[in-house]
Design an enzyme around this catalytic site. Structure first.
Site, PDB file in Angstrom:
ATOM      1  N   LYS A 165       0.840  -1.200   0.000  1.00 36.31           N
ATOM      2  CA  LYS A 165       0.000   0.000   0.000  1.00 36.31           C
ATOM      3  C   LYS A 165       0.875   1.249   0.000  1.00 36.31           C
ATOM      4  CE  LYS A 165      -1.573   1.664   3.790  1.00 36.31           C
ATOM      5  NZ  LYS A 165      -2.291   2.001   5.040  1.00 36.31           N
ATOM      6  N   SER A 166       1.893   1.256   0.854  1.00 33.36           N
ATOM      7  CA  SER A 166       2.748   2.434   0.967  1.00 33.36           C
ATOM      8  C   SER A 166       3.418   2.769  -0.357  1.00 33.36           C
ATOM      9  CB  SER A 166       3.816   2.203   2.045  1.00 33.36           C
ATOM     10  OG  SER A 166       3.217   1.988   3.296  1.00 33.36           O
TER      11      SER A 166
ATOM     12  N   ARG B 236       2.276   5.936  -3.195  1.00 34.77           N
ATOM     13  CA  ARG B 236       3.360   6.860  -3.548  1.00 34.77           C
ATOM     14  C   ARG B 236       3.602   6.844  -5.059  1.00 34.77           C
ATOM     15  NH1 ARG B 236       4.391   5.363   1.656  1.00 34.77           N
ATOM     16  NH2 ARG B 236       5.726   6.642   3.015  1.00 34.77           N
TER      17      ARG B 236
ATOM     18  N   ASP C 204      -7.794   1.810  -0.263  1.00 35.56           N
ATOM     19  CA  ASP C 204      -6.918   2.980  -0.167  1.00 35.56           C
ATOM     20  C   ASP C 204      -6.360   3.398  -1.524  1.00 35.56           C
ATOM     21  OD1 ASP C 204      -7.383   2.925   2.517  1.00 35.56           O
ATOM     22  OD2 ASP C 204      -5.283   3.088   3.098  1.00 35.56           O
TER      23      ASP C 204
ATOM     24  N   ASN D 178     -10.563   6.614   4.566  1.00 35.56           N
ATOM     25  CA  ASN D 178      -9.703   6.583   5.750  1.00 35.56           C
ATOM     26  C   ASN D 178      -8.261   6.313   5.334  1.00 35.56           C
ATOM     27  OD1 ASN D 178      -9.158   6.812   8.477  1.00 35.56           O
ATOM     28  ND2 ASN D 178      -9.769   4.732   8.994  1.00 35.56           N
TER      29      ASN D 178
ATOM     30  N   GLY E 284      -4.826   7.430   4.951  1.00 30.98           N
ATOM     31  CA  GLY E 284      -3.806   8.406   5.316  1.00 30.98           C
ATOM     32  C   GLY E 284      -2.754   8.569   4.244  1.00 30.98           C
TER      33      GLY E 284
ATOM     34  N   SER F 131       5.396   9.773  10.312  1.00 32.89           N
ATOM     35  CA  SER F 131       6.358   9.966   9.225  1.00 32.89           C
ATOM     36  C   SER F 131       5.666  10.411   7.943  1.00 32.89           C
ATOM     37  CB  SER F 131       7.129   8.670   8.974  1.00 32.89           C
ATOM     38  OG  SER F 131       6.259   7.645   8.509  1.00 32.89           O
TER      39      SER F 131
ATOM     40  N   ASP G  82       3.709  -0.742  11.916  1.00 31.22           N
ATOM     41  CA  ASP G  82       2.525  -1.498  11.519  1.00 31.22           C
ATOM     42  C   ASP G  82       2.684  -2.982  11.824  1.00 31.22           C
ATOM     43  OD1 ASP G  82       1.187   0.727  10.656  1.00 31.22           O
ATOM     44  OD2 ASP G  82       1.748   0.497   8.554  1.00 31.22           O
TER      45      ASP G  82
ATOM     46  N   GLU H 143      -5.579   4.311  11.978  1.00 31.80           N
ATOM     47  CA  GLU H 143      -6.986   4.143  11.630  1.00 31.80           C
ATOM     48  C   GLU H 143      -7.888   4.179  12.861  1.00 31.80           C
ATOM     49  OE1 GLU H 143      -4.860   2.573   8.041  1.00 31.80           O
ATOM     50  OE2 GLU H 143      -4.477   2.858  10.166  1.00 31.80           O
TER      51      GLU H 143
ATOM     52  N   HIS I 223      -8.075  -2.478   9.317  1.00 35.19           N
ATOM     53  CA  HIS I 223      -7.689  -3.684   8.607  1.00 35.19           C
ATOM     54  C   HIS I 223      -6.637  -4.494   9.347  1.00 35.19           C
ATOM     55  CE1 HIS I 223      -4.105  -1.472   6.639  1.00 35.19           C
ATOM     56  NE2 HIS I 223      -4.670  -0.632   7.482  1.00 35.19           N
ATOM     57  N   ARG I 224      -5.667  -3.830   9.966  1.00 29.72           N
ATOM     58  CA  ARG I 224      -4.573  -4.575  10.592  1.00 29.72           C
ATOM     59  C   ARG I 224      -5.030  -5.285  11.864  1.00 29.72           C
ATOM     60  NH1 ARG I 224      -0.872  -4.279   7.206  1.00 29.72           N
ATOM     61  NH2 ARG I 224      -0.351  -2.365   6.071  1.00 29.72           N
TER      62      ARG I 224
ATOM     63  N   LYS J  20      -9.183  -2.556   2.875  1.00 27.11           N
ATOM     64  CA  LYS J  20      -8.335  -1.354   2.837  1.00 27.11           C
ATOM     65  C   LYS J  20      -6.993  -1.659   2.197  1.00 27.11           C
ATOM     66  CE  LYS J  20      -6.371   2.130   5.973  1.00 27.11           C
ATOM     67  NZ  LYS J  20      -6.915   3.350   5.355  1.00 27.11           N
TER      68      LYS J  20
END
Length: 701
Positions: free
Chosen positions: A50-51, A55, A77, A120, A122, A205, A352, A380, A427-428, A455
């Site tokens: 996802k990260s 990006r 997301d 949601n 971020g 971050s 995470d 979240e 989700h996590r 997500k």
């Protein structure tokens, strides 16, 4: 290898019940009960990070040129990011499975006003806020960004303060320091780039990442960012810097305190980008291997050299006792030390993935302490409080501090407790607590609102079930029996989809026997099947059928027989062969083999009486013969097939009589079955009734 999650219906939905030509909209699944897991083994291919995905989406959109993106994550997301970029005028084309082509806007606004809803996410809210503020301020745009209620509780004030230092126009539309926000005021303004920009590093971050992604758009001179306080989640900043370099922007870093974007920086497409698999998602399967696999779990898509910081979860898992090896693009994990070893760990580098360690601590000997995790409180949900609350439900002793958790597991298997885990739309939490299903007390673990995994990992639970073996006798089965044309196939399919269960349409298997017999030159007439030797031959044929189900296609010996098994003749043949003992014996093991976690919905004529006599819920579905004949008549006429309703009624009554009076497993309601007459009910009403019965039974257990 498990059978497919859904067996193809013997007919299309319109065939099954002409009065209800399509299934109702997917029911919102309120909870998912995880049967206790005995062991794990197999191979997992992870979705994209996802990260990295969000990006890369933004960088490709801001760049000059077109970018081909491979292995992009498909999730809630990333979807909101994609939709936002399209709204801003970016051209995005799907070129294959998890593949996109993005034509960048070269840092120039195509649309200068828009309202963007970012859910949601971020990883969409923070960088879009920064990039749109700077572009709107310098190019004369105005945008509004908002999200779900929880997003409006997640602080963004430190990022907003940094943007205002630059002269960016940002207006609070709600509580100061939180979304929703208005970015730009429609006029152009000069930015103040001569002094270093101060941003706090000890909250999230993502604020620094957002500035790093946005500032190259306006770097007419060297732009300096100074980090105030200790920078958390440094590995995520490292991801950002590496991706910036891939798109032509090389940021100078002085320790983790100062970052300089060179004057004249310009985003240029690298042509194509491959998104690395999600290392945070890998943590669940690393833990699964450490907890329940003596043979090993192979994880494809991420290796020990991954650029994501969460790959260092491997080190923490190894400290706890996991046996982990790997290569450039895969990991192999199995149980090492058992029970696991308690650890005391600073988790700043894996914020995470550290949530997975909290659940692994339930299986450790001693007390595990996870430190430096204050950032959990602005995710979240307030993850520190949520994790402590849910761990206690399972029987753990938990000490929650401002920036730490201390977890002592249940002392004995008897101290474990079955629990309904609240997921807080996070989700996590849903994914890491699925690991509690390996508990030594074989307690059922309920995950409330399991759909929140969409997500980042929509197929998470399906993947989990594919590589785990449930404890014997712990997977629930719902049986739906009934006469021909009662609508049991459509009903069972709807119930299975609503619950996320596997679906078995036993009629498809019996129809296949008839088709296979015809292909082999074996008669399926009543007279021929009355010969014991002939019946035994057909039974042996059934036992050795090479059957494969792929989506809505059914293959027999490599041949697509999807259409052949849906004819009226195939239905009549199925009724005849299903009365033969050798055929029924041959198919019994096959049908029972379709039981898989988290549950099975099976429809037929003897599911509750013979195949699954201990099923916790049995439904006997019926309708008047006249109504069933009317449905079949309407279905045939809609296909352009001539039909006579009186003849259809006579055929149905004949099949009812044969199925009811046959020697082997006659059609009848199980003594403990719930009777459902759908003569005057639509499919949605029928599905809702069965779900109501099932939830009532679940509450009692």
């Amino acid at each position: 290898m498990y059978p497919p999650r859904y067996l193809i219906p013997t007919q299309s939905t319109t065939d099954k019940q002409a009065s209800a030509p399509c299934l109702p909209a997917m029911f919102q699944q309120a909870f998912l009960d995880l049967p206790p897991i005995a062991s794990a083994h197999g191979e997992v291919t992870l979705p994209g990070s996802k990260s990295i995905s969000n990006r890369v989406l933004l960088l490709a959109a801001l760049s000059h040129g077109a970018t081909e993106i491979h292995d992009i994550l498909a999730s809630d997301d990333t979807q909101v990011m994609r939709e936002s970029l399209k709204t801003l005028g970016c051209e995005i084309t799907e070129t294959g499975t998890n593949q996109l082509r993005i034509v960048g806007i070269g840092g120039q606004l195509q649309n200068k006003t828009a309202k963007l809803f970012l859910g949601n996410a971020g990883t969409a809210m923070r960088p879009l806020t920064a990039a749109l503020t700077l572009m709107a301020t310098t190019q004369g745009g105005q945008f509004e960004v908002s999200g779900v209620p929880r997003m409006h509780e997640r602080p963004i004030g430190d990022l907003v303060d940094a943007l205002r230092q630059l002269g960016g126009s940002v207006t609070d539309l709600g509580q100061a320091g939180y979304p929703p926000l208005r970015l730009g005021d429609g006029d152009t303004h000069a930015l103040q780039l001569d002094a270093p920009i101060a941003v706090r590093g000890d909250v999230s971050s993502q604020f620094l990442t957002a500035l790093l992604l946005a500032l190259p758009l306006v770097a007419t001179r060297d732009v300096v960012i100074d980090v105030v306080g200790e920078l958390i989640s440094k590995p995520y900043i490292d991801i950002t810097l590496k991706l910036l370099a891939q798109f032509g922007v090389h940021v100078q870093r002085e320790d983790w305190r100062r970052f300089t974007i060179p004057a004249g920086s310009r985003y240029t497409s690298p042509g194509q980008v491959f998104v690395e698999a999600d290392a945070s998602s890998a943590s669940y399967f690393i833990a699964l291997g450490a907890l329940g696999s003596t043979q090993g779990i192979t994880i494809q898509g991420v290796g020990l050299d991954a650029i994501q910081g969460d790959i260092r979860f491997v080190e923490a898992a190894q400290r706890m006792g996991a046996d982990v090896t790997g290569g450039p693009n895969h990991l192999c994990v199995k149980r090492g030390a058992w029970p696991l070893k308690a650890i005391d760990l600073d988790c700043n580098h894996i914020p995470d993935a550290a949530m997975t360690l909290a659940v692994m601590a339930l299986y450790a000997q001693g007390t595990t302490t996870l430190r430096n995790i204050a950032s959990w409180r602005v995710k979240e949900t307030d993850r520190l409080s949520a994790m402590a609350t849910e761990l206690r439900k399972l029987g753990a002793t938990v000490d929650e501090g401002d920036d730490y958790l201390r977890i002592t597991p249940p002392a004995t298997p008897g101290e474990w407790r079955p629990a309904a885990i609240d997921t807080y739309d996070d989700h996590r939490i849903a994914m890491c607590f699925s690991l509690a299903a390996l508990n030594p007390a074989a307690c059922v673990v309920r995950i409330n609102e399991p759909h929140c995994v969409a997500k980042t990992y929509p197929d998470y639970f399906e993947t989990l079930f594919d590589v785990t073996t449930p404890c014997v006798g712990q997977v629930p089965v719902i049986c739906i029996d009934g006469p021909t044309a009662s609508g049991k196939g459509t009903l069972s399919q709807g119930v299975a989809k609503a619950l996320g269960y596997a679906w078995l349409d036993s009629g498809a298997l019996y129809r296949l026997v008839g088709v296979a017999a015809e292909q082999a030159g074996l008669s399926t007439t009543v007279e021929a099947l009355a010969d014991p030797a002939h019946a035994a031959t057909v039974g042996e044929l059934a036992r050795n059928m090479a059957v494969r189900f792929e989506g809505e296609q059914v293959f027999l010996g490599g041949q697509d027989v999807s259409a052949a098994i849906r004819t009226e003749a195939a239905g009549m043949g199925a009724s005849r062969v299903s009365a033969i003992g050798p055929v029924r014996a041959a198919l019994m093991d096959l049908q029972q083999g379709f039981v898989r976690a988290p549950g099975l919905v099976a429809d037929g004529r003897d599911m509750g009486t013979v195949i699954f006599p201990h099923a916790p819920l049995k439904v006997f579905l019926t309708a008047s013969a006249e109504k069933r004949a009317e449905r079949r008549y309407r279905q045939l006429i809609s296909k352009g097939i001539s039909a006579n309703i009186d003849g259809l009624l006579a055929d149905l009554k004949e099949r009812d009589a044969r199925d009811t009076n046959r020697q082997h497993a006659p059609l009848k309601a199980a003594t403990d079955a719930a009777l459902l007459d759908n003569t005057d009910l639509g499919i949605e009403e029928s599905v809702q009734q069965v779900l109501s019965w099932w939830q009532s039974k679940q509450r009692k257990t």
